[in-house]
Design an enzyme around this catalytic site. Structure first.
Site, PDB file in Angstrom:
ATOM      1  N   ASP A 157       0.713  -1.182   0.059  1.00 53.80           N
ATOM      2  CA  ASP A 157       0.001  -0.015   0.038  1.00 53.80           C
ATOM      3  C   ASP A 157       0.780   1.141  -0.002  1.00 53.80           C
ATOM      4  OD1 ASP A 157      -2.547   1.188  -0.173  1.00 53.80           O
ATOM      5  OD2 ASP A 157      -2.891   1.205   2.008  1.00 53.80           O
ATOM      6  N   HIS A 177      -3.403  13.941   1.045  1.00 57.75           N
ATOM      7  CA  HIS A 177      -3.752  13.143   2.016  1.00 57.75           C
ATOM      8  C   HIS A 177      -2.745  12.882   2.947  1.00 57.75           C
ATOM      9  CE1 HIS A 177      -5.057   9.486   4.412  1.00 57.75           C
ATOM     10  NE2 HIS A 177      -4.087   9.031   4.019  1.00 57.75           N
ATOM     11  N   GLU A 213     -10.737   4.285   3.672  1.00 58.44           N
ATOM     12  CA  GLU A 213      -9.708   4.903   2.739  1.00 58.44           C
ATOM     13  C   GLU A 213      -9.960   4.500   1.543  1.00 58.44           C
ATOM     14  OE1 GLU A 213      -5.522   4.273   3.904  1.00 58.44           O
ATOM     15  OE2 GLU A 213      -5.760   5.777   5.424  1.00 58.44           O
ATOM     16  N   GLU A 230      -9.128   4.211  -2.323  1.00 54.07           N
ATOM     17  CA  GLU A 230      -7.840   4.004  -3.115  1.00 54.07           C
ATOM     18  C   GLU A 230      -8.336   3.311  -4.299  1.00 54.07           C
ATOM     19  OE1 GLU A 230      -4.436   2.042  -1.024  1.00 54.07           O
ATOM     20  OE2 GLU A 230      -5.161   2.939   0.840  1.00 54.07           O
ATOM     21  N   ASP A 233      -9.248   0.640   1.813  1.00 53.40           N
ATOM     22  CA  ASP A 233      -8.261   0.287   2.883  1.00 53.40           C
ATOM     23  C   ASP A 233      -8.950   0.400   4.408  1.00 53.40           C
ATOM     24  OD1 ASP A 233      -5.791  -0.113   4.487  1.00 53.40           O
ATOM     25  OD2 ASP A 233      -4.925   1.721   4.085  1.00 53.40           O
ATOM     26  N   ARG A 280      -8.486   3.982  13.318  1.00 48.92           N
ATOM     27  CA  ARG A 280      -7.619   5.155  13.595  1.00 48.92           C
ATOM     28  C   ARG A 280      -7.137   5.221  15.037  1.00 48.92           C
ATOM     29  NH1 ARG A 280      -6.200   6.351   8.600  1.00 48.92           N
ATOM     30  NH2 ARG A 280      -8.000   6.615   7.296  1.00 48.92           N
ATOM     31  N   GLN A 296      -4.288   2.368  15.205  1.00 47.03           N
ATOM     32  CA  GLN A 296      -3.204   2.689  14.349  1.00 47.03           C
ATOM     33  C   GLN A 296      -2.314   4.089  15.048  1.00 47.03           C
ATOM     34  OE1 GLN A 296      -4.364   4.646  10.617  1.00 47.03           O
ATOM     35  NE2 GLN A 296      -2.401   4.922   9.747  1.00 47.03           N
ATOM     36  N   LYS A 309      -4.845  -2.188  10.041  1.00 45.95           N
ATOM     37  CA  LYS A 309      -5.041  -2.189   8.966  1.00 45.95           C
ATOM     38  C   LYS A 309      -5.779  -3.740   8.516  1.00 45.95           C
ATOM     39  CE  LYS A 309      -3.869   1.857   7.496  1.00 45.95           C
ATOM     40  NZ  LYS A 309      -4.527   2.819   6.485  1.00 45.95           N
ATOM     41  N   THR A 344      -9.407  -5.522   3.991  1.00 47.88           N
ATOM     42  CA  THR A 344      -9.338  -4.625   2.841  1.00 47.88           C
ATOM     43  C   THR A 344      -9.987  -5.064   1.881  1.00 47.88           C
ATOM     44  OG1 THR A 344      -6.604  -4.243   3.659  1.00 47.88           O
ATOM     45  CG2 THR A 344      -7.336  -3.801   1.232  1.00 47.88           C
ATOM     46  N   GLU A 362     -10.020  12.606   7.416  1.00 51.38           N
ATOM     47  CA  GLU A 362      -9.794  13.984   6.886  1.00 51.38           C
ATOM     48  C   GLU A 362     -11.132  14.794   6.675  1.00 51.38           C
ATOM     49  OE1 GLU A 362      -7.076  13.625   3.173  1.00 51.38           O
ATOM     50  OE2 GLU A 362      -7.687  11.403   3.766  1.00 51.38           O
TER      51      GLU A 362
END
Lengths: 426, 426
Positions: B137, B144, B210, B212, B244, B248, B251, B264, B268, B374
């Site tokens: 990844d 970002h 996320e 992607e 993904d 948080r 993480q 993570k 996925t 975000e």
């Protein structure tokens, strides 16, 4: 003879005489699995016994192995056998023990089969034993984490706050896991000197090894279903020695914030023989003390430490090897059971053949550290080698050889070795 | 009709009428590959056309596909087909285009074969299309990386010094890549609040998605042999949308110093249809400006950006979906060619089926950001949903659906969608 597969450290012997000298890594107490080829045949599963390799595909063809394992050994990896599960591993080990002790004379007294199934190890090619769907590398030596933190981060707070709570690990690159004997090119990459505004590209200048052990997952887990520390040992098939080659200068520039990448992915070497957890059973030891007491999901009842002596030798081209590290696996802070419980607690699934590296195995003194980074304090205090050479980091032509064994009463359950030579950068 | 496989944005049509409405993601210009099962049959390779799936195993049996691809479609993944190489991909696409346009009437005019080979998409089960030997990844959106750095690190120096030099990436967990439609349990894990001395264990409280895209490696590279930016496109088979999923709070506590792991690895999600690089060819765009100019190994000649519109919808249980993000892939700072060149420059090898995620695709405004982290500024500014609900992070029962397409002249080359629902923690 008492049954040699019960975990008792009796001095069982084999009619394969080279298995009985007390020094070989492959006595009848060990019986590690590997993938070999010889005489132009396709790779197949074998077991190391003394200085011989026992061809399990040949034994299977002769009807001497458990029916439940039928057809699992004429395979290009151990995965098919491993996937059959613990009862089949146990039955196969029991059969091999009976055949190699002579308790069952079917192999010993059959000259034609012996000639076919026992292949001198000196003449075989050993291959990567396992097809590895995923490679995870942990960081479970407190001494190593402290040594690295002292050099790369804050000497006063070398151990990061999460380290005593989490068996820290990261996903490695499985594609570049290679078997012992594979030469590796010095990697090219980006490095940045503190006094320069931008990085430069070129060959790594701080090439290093990392002494590790790795376990091979033998039983899969499902997505969303954590494996407890109590169940974790049943998910382990066996162990290998692992050299997590590391480009320190590339690592230091790239690793924030997502971890090591190109500094590790150019190659990871493992030993060709997978020593089973059954063979390692007599060498379990008490778990290391942990303070603070881990969160409940990381607590463990069983003895999950293992007494495995380890050595690293460094051999410049054309020179003799020098032992640069002697250490032991038993001091690792986080156990393999804790690693697997942590890995899966989020719901992450594991698969048969997954490789889980321990992290660098280091003691407290320079000559017990599992990396040159630590032994030489980032190159500042080079290590002296036989013949007058010295090394801060690895040079082209250097060969690094790691070995390890469990010392029984009159025998050794050994891992053989993992060896690799450094070629110049492309 | 001019040849529809030349990359020219002509309005080619198919006799499969549902492929011609200008809105479908699967017109004759697309022809994405997937793995499907229907009517109790084993999974096999299919191609999406309008609201139908074309059974390539059936077409192959009927002798309508290139001989070089014989037997590659009655397989439990696309890997066998992909491994045949670019000339076979091209020949197969040309054949499918001829068959579905009617230029070759062999399928159109054979009612029995049509009935067998065209399966309504509404009735099929779509499976993970690719067996993924490695998942990497990246982190290639400047917006970002800046947004995240601002929240988690230093607002004044949000972009880390290495970010403008390296297409930063890390190894993800391949075992837990799942196909769209797979529900995922909210992960449990360690989190630590700033004012508490120790972490606690429990369900993630900051669960996020996320947005992607990922590319699938179509051509392997050997250990020790880097792939240049010029050669990189020939190593790409196609692309998927990728979610993904990210925990948080887990993480933030775990990621130093080795990167994200349990935050993570619980899952996925990828879209079931792999859109080929050939289908995307008309949507190449100029590369984004890069300053400073990258090191030589990262410079590129070709146009490696792609104009792909993307959207994210969030749907609470029992409510209507709300679009919470609209953005575009073309603004990504680092291109896929640069990612692959960087990945392999150390000598790391790639394999057929490897999945390479782009990193979260974000713009500069909250409604163009590819993560709730975000969009809601770490939960502080919840996003309003249809029906009055709002979200800082994901709640149990929420479904996240991502979609994307390239807008041609009167048609869309689309990715379909990747969707996943959050189940309560175990």
């Amino acid at each position: 003879m008492t049954a040699p597969n019960t975990g008792v450290q009796t001095r069982a012997t084999s009619w394969v005489e080279s298995a009985n000298d007390g020094q070989t890594h492959f006595p009848i107490q060990n019986l590690p699995y590997g993938l070999f080829s010889a005489n132009g045949q396709t790779p197949r599963v074998g077991v190391a016994i003394g200085d011989q390799v026992l061809d399990l595909a040949a034994l299977d063809d002769a009807g001497l192995l458990p029916a439940a394992a039928k057809g699992a050994f004429a395979s290009a990896s151990l995965n098919r056998f491993i996937a059959l599960g613990q009862p089949v591993w146990q039955a196969t080990r029991a059969r091999l023990t009976a055949l190699l002790s002579g308790e069952d004379a079917a192999l010993r007294d059959n000259a034609a089969l012996r000639a076919q199934a026992l292949v001198p190890m000196a003449g075989v090619t050993l291959h990567l034993p396992v097809e590895i769907p995923g490679y995870t590398d942990f960081y479970s030596s407190r001494e190593h984490a402290t040594n690295v933190g002292r050099m790369f981060r804050d000497p006063e707070n070398a151990l990061l706050p999460n380290w005593l709570e989490i068996p820290i690990g990261y996903n490695g690159r499985a594609s570049s896991v290679v078997v012992s004997g594979t030469a590796l090119r010095r990697p090219n990459g980006q490095t940045k000197l503190p006094n320069e505004p931008r990085p430069t590209f070129g060959p790594c200048r701080k090439l290093d090894y990392e002494l590790e052990l790795g376990f091979i997952v033998g039983k899969a887990s499902a997505l969303g279903e954590p494996v407890s520390t109590a169940d974790a040992p049943a998910h382990m098939f066996g162990m290998v020695i692992l050299n997590d080659w590391s480009a320190r200068d590339i690592q230091q520039w790239e690793y924030v914030p997502l971890g090591p990448f190109n500094s590790k992915s150019f190659g990871t070497s493992i030993s060709p023989w997978v020593v089973t957890m059954e063979a390692l059973e007599p060498f379990r030891r008490d778990n290391p003390a942990q303070s603070p007491e881990p969160l409940p999901y990381l607590r463990q009842q069983g003895r999950n430490a293992y007494d495995i002596a380890l050595e690293v030798a460094l051999q410049p081209a054309g020179a003799a090897p020098s032992t640069v590290c002697r250490t032991n696996f038993k001091a690792m802070y986080w156990t393999m059971a804790q690693q697997l419980a942590h890995h899966t607690v989020s719901g992450c699934n594991v698969r048969v053949g997954d490789l889980m590296g321990s992290g660098t195995i280091s003691g407290t003194t320079p000559d017990s550290c599992g990396s040159l980074l630590e032994t030489t304090r980032n190159g500042a205090e080079p290590v002296a080698l036989a013949g007058g050479a010295q090394r801060g980091f690895l040079e082209d032509g250097d060969t690094v050889t790691m070995t390890g064994w469990c010392q029984g009463d009159g025998y050794r359950v050994g891992f053989g070795e993992v060896s690799g030579k450094i070629l110049p950068a492309a």
